[in-house]
Design a protein around this motif. Structure first.
Motif, mmCIF file in Angstrom:
data_model
loop_
_atom_site.group_PDB
_atom_site.id
_atom_site.type_symbol
_atom_site.label_atom_id
_atom_site.label_comp_id
_atom_site.label_asym_id
_atom_site.label_seq_id
_atom_site.Cartn_x
_atom_site.Cartn_y
_atom_site.Cartn_z
ATOM 1 N N GLU A 248 2.586 -4.853 -15.077
ATOM 2 C CA GLU A 248 2.363 -3.418 -14.976
ATOM 3 C C GLU A 248 2.604 -3.076 -13.514
ATOM 4 O OE1 GLU A 248 -1.161 -0.196 -15.666
ATOM 5 O OE2 GLU A 248 -0.981 -1.884 -17.051
ATOM 6 N N LEU A 249 3.605 -2.266 -13.276
ATOM 7 C CA LEU A 249 4.046 -2.010 -11.902
ATOM 8 C C LEU A 249 3.510 -0.679 -11.388
ATOM 9 C CD1 LEU A 249 7.773 -3.069 -12.339
ATOM 10 C CD2 LEU A 249 5.943 -4.401 -11.292
ATOM 11 N N PRO A 250 3.141 -0.627 -10.111
ATOM 12 C CA PRO A 250 2.779 0.659 -9.506
ATOM 13 C C PRO A 250 4.036 1.498 -9.317
ATOM 14 C CG PRO A 250 2.849 -1.039 -7.821
ATOM 15 C CD PRO A 250 3.087 -1.723 -9.141
ATOM 16 N N ALA A 251 3.866 2.775 -9.110
ATOM 17 C CA ALA A 251 5.012 3.649 -8.852
ATOM 18 C C ALA A 251 5.748 3.189 -7.607
ATOM 19 C CB ALA A 251 4.561 5.099 -8.704
ATOM 20 N N GLN A 252 4.990 2.757 -6.592
ATOM 21 C CA GLN A 252 5.585 2.249 -5.355
ATOM 22 C C GLN A 252 4.535 1.435 -4.624
ATOM 23 O OE1 GLN A 252 7.386 5.265 -2.957
ATOM 24 N NE2 GLN A 252 8.003 3.849 -1.368
ATOM 25 N N LEU A 253 4.972 0.350 -3.993
ATOM 26 C CA LEU A 253 4.051 -0.459 -3.190
ATOM 27 C C LEU A 253 3.677 0.293 -1.922
ATOM 28 C CD1 LEU A 253 5.600 -4.044 -3.322
ATOM 29 C CD2 LEU A 253 3.536 -3.254 -4.446
ATOM 30 N N PRO A 254 2.436 0.161 -1.469
ATOM 31 C CA PRO A 254 2.086 0.748 -0.179
ATOM 32 C C PRO A 254 2.771 -0.028 0.939
ATOM 33 C CG PRO A 254 0.264 -0.549 -1.028
ATOM 34 C CD PRO A 254 1.328 -0.531 -2.098
#
Length: 87
Positions: A69-75
């Motif tokens: 499950e991937l985040p929209a974008q990595l910080p």
């Protein structure tokens, strides 16, 4: 002549694994794979071997990403400054 066995590379498994394909380096990280360098995919037997290895590794990376499950974008990474120990 014996064939070399492919190096085990489990995407996103650790901060240590690095594999080379020609002069292309794929560096494993926990949150990313860094690809640098270059490789010539020549129209000969070695070029085919490089292309197959690159295809296999990229397929493993895509499969690993699709299984998460991937985040929209990595910080952005945290950046810390330390005193120069040699100063």
């Amino acid at each position: 002549m014996s064939k070399k066995q492919p190096v085990s590379f489990v995407p996103f498994a650790n901060e240590a694994d690095v594999i080379g394909i020609g002069d292309l380096m794929l560096e494993n990280r926990l949150d990313r794979i860094t690809i640098s360098g270059d490789v010539d995919l020549t129209a000969d037997v070695p070029g085919l071997a490089h292309a197959r290895r690159l295809h296999a590794v990229l397929g493993e990376i895509v499969a690993a990403l699709e299984a998460r499950e991937l985040p929209a974008q990595l910080p952005p990474p945290a950046i810390t400054t330390i005193d120069n120990p040699f100063a």
